[in-house]
Design an enzyme around this catalytic site. Structure first.
Site, PDB file in Angstrom:
ATOM      1  N   LYS A 108      48.256  45.458  46.357  1.00 40.51           N
ATOM      2  CA  LYS A 108      46.865  44.981  46.389  1.00 40.51           C
ATOM      3  C   LYS A 108      46.752  43.696  47.226  1.00 40.51           C
ATOM      4  O   LYS A 108      45.917  43.593  48.108  1.00 40.51           O
ATOM      5  CB  LYS A 108      46.359  44.685  44.954  1.00 40.51           C
ATOM      6  CG  LYS A 108      46.471  45.878  44.007  1.00 40.51           C
ATOM      7  CD  LYS A 108      45.965  45.541  42.608  1.00 40.51           C
ATOM      8  CE  LYS A 108      46.778  44.489  41.851  1.00 40.51           C
ATOM      9  NZ  LYS A 108      48.125  44.933  41.438  1.00 40.51           N
ATOM     10  N   ARG A 139      40.121  44.636  35.209  1.00 41.67           N
ATOM     11  CA  ARG A 139      41.350  45.169  34.614  1.00 41.67           C
ATOM     12  C   ARG A 139      41.134  45.761  33.244  1.00 41.67           C
ATOM     13  O   ARG A 139      42.091  46.259  32.641  1.00 41.67           O
ATOM     14  CB  ARG A 139      42.340  44.027  34.464  1.00 41.67           C
ATOM     15  CG  ARG A 139      43.432  43.971  35.495  1.00 41.67           C
ATOM     16  CD  ARG A 139      44.174  42.692  35.221  1.00 41.67           C
ATOM     17  NE  ARG A 139      45.535  42.713  35.599  1.00 41.67           N
ATOM     18  CZ  ARG A 139      46.007  42.210  36.744  1.00 41.67           C
ATOM     19  NH1 ARG A 139      45.207  41.719  37.645  1.00 41.67           N
ATOM     20  NH2 ARG A 139      47.283  42.213  36.967  1.00 41.67           N
ATOM     21  N   ARG A 179      59.860  39.990  45.933  1.00 43.59           N
ATOM     22  CA  ARG A 179      58.679  39.353  46.542  1.00 43.59           C
ATOM     23  C   ARG A 179      58.815  37.833  46.621  1.00 43.59           C
ATOM     24  O   ARG A 179      59.312  37.192  45.710  1.00 43.59           O
ATOM     25  CB  ARG A 179      57.448  39.695  45.715  1.00 43.59           C
ATOM     26  CG  ARG A 179      56.230  38.861  46.098  1.00 43.59           C
ATOM     27  CD  ARG A 179      54.968  39.370  45.500  1.00 43.59           C
ATOM     28  NE  ARG A 179      55.024  39.425  44.045  1.00 43.59           N
ATOM     29  CZ  ARG A 179      54.097  39.979  43.314  1.00 43.59           C
ATOM     30  NH1 ARG A 179      53.060  40.564  43.878  1.00 43.59           N
ATOM     31  NH2 ARG A 179      54.202  39.991  42.020  1.00 43.59           N
ATOM     32  N   ARG A 198      57.192  33.958  41.962  1.00 47.21           N
ATOM     33  CA  ARG A 198      56.357  33.827  40.756  1.00 47.21           C
ATOM     34  C   ARG A 198      57.194  33.866  39.485  1.00 47.21           C
ATOM     35  O   ARG A 198      58.122  34.666  39.377  1.00 47.21           O
ATOM     36  CB  ARG A 198      55.336  34.976  40.720  1.00 47.21           C
ATOM     37  CG  ARG A 198      54.130  34.689  41.593  1.00 47.21           C
ATOM     38  CD  ARG A 198      53.215  35.872  41.793  1.00 47.21           C
ATOM     39  NE  ARG A 198      52.913  36.661  40.615  1.00 47.21           N
ATOM     40  CZ  ARG A 198      52.098  37.724  40.630  1.00 47.21           C
ATOM     41  NH1 ARG A 198      51.522  38.092  41.763  1.00 47.21           N
ATOM     42  NH2 ARG A 198      51.873  38.404  39.549  1.00 47.21           N
ATOM     43  N   ARG A 209      53.718  44.031  32.197  1.00 48.86           N
ATOM     44  CA  ARG A 209      52.530  44.119  33.062  1.00 48.86           C
ATOM     45  C   ARG A 209      52.188  45.579  33.355  1.00 48.86           C
ATOM     46  O   ARG A 209      51.014  45.955  33.415  1.00 48.86           O
ATOM     47  CB  ARG A 209      52.790  43.339  34.360  1.00 48.86           C
ATOM     48  CG  ARG A 209      52.689  41.822  34.140  1.00 48.86           C
ATOM     49  CD  ARG A 209      53.452  41.004  35.169  1.00 48.86           C
ATOM     50  NE  ARG A 209      53.061  41.266  36.540  1.00 48.86           N
ATOM     51  CZ  ARG A 209      53.783  40.890  37.604  1.00 48.86           C
ATOM     52  NH1 ARG A 209      54.928  40.248  37.440  1.00 48.86           N
ATOM     53  NH2 ARG A 209      53.367  41.155  38.816  1.00 48.86           N
TER      54      ARG A 209
HETATM   55  P1  AP5 Z   1      51.845  42.838  46.473  1.00 42.68           P
HETATM   56  O1  AP5 Z   1      50.865  43.156  47.551  1.00 42.68           O
HETATM   57  O2  AP5 Z   1      52.149  41.404  46.227  1.00 42.68           O
HETATM   58  O3  AP5 Z   1      51.440  43.609  45.135  1.00 42.68           O
HETATM   59  P2  AP5 Z   1      50.205  43.429  44.145  1.00 42.68           P
HETATM   60  O4  AP5 Z   1      49.608  44.764  43.944  1.00 42.68           O
HETATM   61  O5  AP5 Z   1      49.313  42.324  44.638  1.00 42.68           O
HETATM   62  O6  AP5 Z   1      51.016  43.050  42.842  1.00 42.68           O
HETATM   63  P3  AP5 Z   1      50.844  41.858  41.811  1.00 42.68           P
HETATM   64  O7  AP5 Z   1      52.173  41.689  41.164  1.00 42.68           O
HETATM   65  O8  AP5 Z   1      50.230  40.666  42.459  1.00 42.68           O
HETATM   66  O9  AP5 Z   1      49.867  42.497  40.823  1.00 42.68           O
HETATM   67  P4  AP5 Z   1      49.617  42.096  39.376  1.00 42.68           P
HETATM   68  O10 AP5 Z   1      48.448  42.901  39.104  1.00 42.68           O
HETATM   69  O11 AP5 Z   1      50.765  42.263  38.459  1.00 42.68           O
HETATM   70  O12 AP5 Z   1      49.466  40.492  39.471  1.00 42.68           O
HETATM   71  P5  AP5 Z   1      48.181  39.545  39.502  1.00 42.68           P
HETATM   72  O13 AP5 Z   1      48.508  38.371  40.320  1.00 42.68           O
HETATM   73  O14 AP5 Z   1      46.977  40.320  39.823  1.00 42.68           O
HETATM   74  O15 AP5 Z   1      53.200  43.621  46.832  1.00 42.68           O
HETATM   75  C1  AP5 Z   1      54.373  43.414  46.074  1.00 42.68           C
HETATM   76  C2  AP5 Z   1      55.602  43.301  47.002  1.00 42.68           C
HETATM   77  O16 AP5 Z   1      55.832  44.562  47.614  1.00 42.68           O
HETATM   78  C3  AP5 Z   1      55.404  42.290  48.144  1.00 42.68           C
HETATM   79  O17 AP5 Z   1      56.618  41.596  48.348  1.00 42.68           O
HETATM   80  C4  AP5 Z   1      55.051  43.160  49.365  1.00 42.68           C
HETATM   81  O18 AP5 Z   1      55.551  42.597  50.569  1.00 42.68           O
HETATM   82  C5  AP5 Z   1      55.743  44.484  49.039  1.00 42.68           C
HETATM   83  N1  AP5 Z   1      54.940  45.648  49.461  1.00 42.68           N
HETATM   84  C6  AP5 Z   1      53.581  45.793  49.409  1.00 42.68           C
HETATM   85  N2  AP5 Z   1      53.214  47.007  49.884  1.00 42.68           N
HETATM   86  C7  AP5 Z   1      54.370  47.663  50.210  1.00 42.68           C
HETATM   87  C8  AP5 Z   1      54.660  48.963  50.747  1.00 42.68           C
HETATM   88  N3  AP5 Z   1      53.661  49.840  51.039  1.00 42.68           N
HETATM   89  N4  AP5 Z   1      55.959  49.280  50.954  1.00 42.68           N
HETATM   90  C9  AP5 Z   1      56.962  48.395  50.671  1.00 42.68           C
HETATM   91  N5  AP5 Z   1      56.750  47.152  50.178  1.00 42.68           N
HETATM   92  C10 AP5 Z   1      55.481  46.789  49.938  1.00 42.68           C
HETATM   93  O19 AP5 Z   1      48.101  39.110  37.965  1.00 42.68           O
HETATM   94  C11 AP5 Z   1      49.095  38.288  37.395  1.00 42.68           C
HETATM   95  C12 AP5 Z   1      48.741  37.968  35.954  1.00 42.68           C
HETATM   96  O20 AP5 Z   1      47.510  37.226  35.889  1.00 42.68           O
HETATM   97  C13 AP5 Z   1      48.496  39.189  35.034  1.00 42.68           C
HETATM   98  O21 AP5 Z   1      49.706  39.685  34.500  1.00 42.68           O
HETATM   99  C14 AP5 Z   1      47.577  38.577  33.967  1.00 42.68           C
HETATM  100  O22 AP5 Z   1      48.305  37.785  33.040  1.00 42.68           O
HETATM  101  C15 AP5 Z   1      46.700  37.628  34.788  1.00 42.68           C
HETATM  102  N6  AP5 Z   1      45.475  38.285  35.313  1.00 42.68           N
HETATM  103  C16 AP5 Z   1      45.148  38.456  36.621  1.00 42.68           C
HETATM  104  N7  AP5 Z   1      43.968  39.096  36.740  1.00 42.68           N
HETATM  105  C17 AP5 Z   1      43.534  39.345  35.482  1.00 42.68           C
HETATM  106  C18 AP5 Z   1      42.390  40.003  34.958  1.00 42.68           C
HETATM  107  N8  AP5 Z   1      41.460  40.538  35.762  1.00 42.68           N
HETATM  108  N9  AP5 Z   1      42.288  40.084  33.600  1.00 42.68           N
HETATM  109  C19 AP5 Z   1      43.199  39.542  32.779  1.00 42.68           C
HETATM  110  N10 AP5 Z   1      44.323  38.924  33.210  1.00 42.68           N
HETATM  111  C20 AP5 Z   1      44.489  38.816  34.552  1.00 42.68           C
HETATM  112 MG    MG Z   2      48.843  40.409  43.887  1.00 41.76          MG
END
Ligand code: AP5
Ligand code: MG
Ligand code: ZN
Length: 214
Positions: A13, A88, A127, A161, A172
């Site tokens: 994402k 979410r 990552r 992170r 997660r």
């Molecule tokens: P990346 O693009 O970083 O993945 P992502 O989908 O953004 O994954 P996240 O870990 O950021 O998602 P998340 O939902 O767990 O975390 P968030 O910050 O939203 O890609 C990952 C890696 O793979 C990178 O190194 C990239 O280079 C590589 N990659 C990407 N695409 C690829 C491909 N096609 N092939 C190969 N490699 C690839 O949330 C974190 C925390 O915040 C949550 O756990 C929760 O506690 C809180 N939170 C956030 N939003 C909410 C909400 N709306 N409600 C409640 N709590 C929330």
């Molecule tokens: Mg992300």
């Protein structure tokens, strides 16, 4: 144009959102990034969110919908918004409808990044991001062009992170399965969901998303 990128942790994402910002001038609203900034600044929201995030659980609907509304009002979102990691839960999906309609905006696409969960742990544990500008990288899949130097801002400091360890990733993923995947039918009923193969190379995922947006 306002879109949601939906998918489990590590689905890509943030990677795809950053590209859309660079190529189309859209605005990325990542609740994860905003919460991490709040934790770093030790704001009241950050103090509440820190332990929850480190455990891989979800922060309260009230907090995240609050920060989304504030961000929409504070930022220039003329070229459209990419919601990354929000909504979410069903309650957040409902809040987003209100937040958008209050501001005369609509949702154009929900893009689901379809991925194989087994591959996600590798993506997440490899990552890292630029400490200066936040550009995202991966030990195997997306190295900086010059080793040790950010492609975007040429900074030399990177960070990982605290929630990017295998145990927290499993929590997660379980949260995603239990609370986030079930909101898809809300958008399927509206006919705005597109599915993209998130296991393809980063550039191919980008092409598939562009085909939906153009
Ligand atoms: P990346 O693009 O970083 O993945 P992502 O989908 O953004 O994954 P996240 O870990 O950021 O998602 P998340 O939902 O767990 O975390 P968030 O910050 O939203 O890609 C990952 C890696 O793979 C990178 O190194 C990239 O280079 C590589 N990659 C990407 N695409 C690829 C491909 N096609 N092939 C190969 N490699 C690839 O949330 C974190 C925390 O915040 C949550 O756990 C929760 O506690 C809180 N939170 C956030 N939003 C909410 C909400 N709306 N409600 C409640 N709590 C929330
Ligand atoms: Mg992300
Ligand atoms: Zn940088």
């Amino acid at each position: 144009m306002n879109i949601i990128l939906l998918g489990p942790p590590g689905a890509g994402k943030g990677t795809q959102a950053q590209r859309l910002v660079a190529e189309r001038g859209m605005t990325q609203l990542s609740t994860g990034d905003m919460l991490r900034a709040a934790v770093k600044a030790a704001t009241p929201v950050g103090l509440k969110a820190k332990a929850v995030m480190e455990a891989g659980e979800l922060v309260s609907d009230e907090i995240v919908s609050g920060i989304i509304g504030e961000a929409l009002d504070a930022l220039d979102v003329g070229a459209g918004v990419i919601f990354d990691g929000y909504p979410r839960t069903a309650a957040q999906a409902h809040s987003l409808d209100g937040i958008l309609s209050d501001r005369g905006r609509t949702l154009d696409h929900v893009i689901e990044l379809d991925v194989d969960e087994d591959a996600l742990v590798e993506r997440i544990t490899g990552r890292f991001t630029c400490a200066t500008c936040g550009a995202g990288y991966h030990d195997t899949f997306k190295q900086p062009k010059v080793a040790g130097e950010c492609d975007v801002c040429h900074g030399h400091e990177f960070k990982r992170r605290p929630d990017d360890n295998e145990e927290t990733v499993r929590t997660r993923m379980a949260e995603y399965r239990a609370k986030t995947a079930p909101i898809l039918p809300i958008y399927e009923e509206r006919g705005i969901v597109s599915r993209v193969d998130g296991m393809a190379d980063i550039d191919d995922v980008a092409k598939a998303i562009d085909a939906i947006l153009d």
